[in-house]
Scaffold this motif. Structure first.
Motif, PDB file in Angstrom:
ATOM      1  N   ASP A  68      -8.748 -24.777  10.322  1.00  0.00           N
ATOM      2  CA  ASP A  68      -7.418 -25.323  10.077  1.00  0.00           C
ATOM      3  C   ASP A  68      -7.190 -26.535  10.970  1.00  0.00           C
ATOM      4  N   GLU A  69      -6.109 -27.237  10.703  1.00  0.00           N
ATOM      5  CA  GLU A  69      -5.777 -28.415  11.504  1.00  0.00           C
ATOM      6  C   GLU A  69      -5.561 -28.039  12.968  1.00  0.00           C
ATOM      7  N   ASP A  70      -5.096 -26.811  13.224  1.00  0.00           N
ATOM      8  CA  ASP A  70      -4.891 -26.374  14.612  1.00  0.00           C
ATOM      9  C   ASP A  70      -6.154 -25.793  15.240  1.00  0.00           C
ATOM     10  N   GLY A  71      -7.276 -25.841  14.497  1.00  0.00           N
ATOM     11  CA  GLY A  71      -8.554 -25.414  15.063  1.00  0.00           C
ATOM     12  C   GLY A  71      -8.928 -23.970  14.789  1.00  0.00           C
ATOM     13  N   ALA A  72      -8.037 -23.201  14.143  1.00  0.00           N
ATOM     14  CA  ALA A  72      -8.350 -21.808  13.838  1.00  0.00           C
ATOM     15  C   ALA A  72      -9.430 -21.749  12.758  1.00  0.00           C
ATOM     16  N   ILE A  73     -10.460 -20.931  12.979  1.00  0.00           N
ATOM     17  CA  ILE A  73     -11.551 -20.811  12.008  1.00  0.00           C
ATOM     18  C   ILE A  73     -11.108 -19.909  10.864  1.00  0.00           C
ATOM     19  N   ARG A  74     -11.169 -20.442   9.642  1.00  0.00           N
ATOM     20  CA  ARG A  74     -10.782 -19.680   8.452  1.00  0.00           C
ATOM     21  C   ARG A  74     -11.985 -19.045   7.769  1.00  0.00           C
ATOM     22  N   GLU A  75     -13.095 -19.776   7.766  1.00  0.00           N
ATOM     23  CA  GLU A  75     -14.311 -19.254   7.129  1.00  0.00           C
ATOM     24  C   GLU A  75     -15.502 -19.712   7.929  1.00  0.00           C
ATOM     25  N   SER A 102      -7.747 -33.395   9.299  1.00  0.00           N
ATOM     26  CA  SER A 102      -7.291 -34.238  10.407  1.00  0.00           C
ATOM     27  C   SER A 102      -6.434 -35.359   9.857  1.00  0.00           C
ATOM     28  N   GLY A 103      -5.160 -35.339  10.173  1.00  0.00           N
ATOM     29  CA  GLY A 103      -4.258 -36.399   9.742  1.00  0.00           C
ATOM     30  C   GLY A 103      -4.283 -36.642   8.250  1.00  0.00           C
TER      31      GLY A 103
END
Length: 75
Positions: free
Chosen positions: A55-62, A12-13
């Motif tokens: 990710d910063e856009d909210g996509a779950i990576r793990e 975040s930022g």
């Protein structure tokens, strides 16, 4: 039985944060994404919850589940 608690590692930022789901004020900042992810997993393991790295856009990576296996289904 206690419900597992979920922890999120998020960017975040330019900061790498860990927050507990449902407790928006309980946020910790970490020096790197790796540290944030390690902290999220450690807390989820301690409280038998689930850890997510987003990710910063909210996509779950793990994601990693630390609760009882299999999950208890109460009907």
């Amino acid at each position: 039985s206690m419900v597992g608690r979920n922890f999120w590692g998020v960017r975040s930022g330019g900061e790498c944060l860990v927050r507990e789901e449902g407790l928006p004020e309980e946020v910790t900042a970490h020096a790197s994404e790796e540290e944030a992810w390690a902290a999220a997993k450690a807390r989820a393991q301690e409280l038998k919850g689930e850890a997510f790295l987003a990710d910063e856009d909210g996509a779950i990576r793990e994601r990693q589940w630390f609760g009882e296996l299999p999950r208890d289904i109460k009907i």
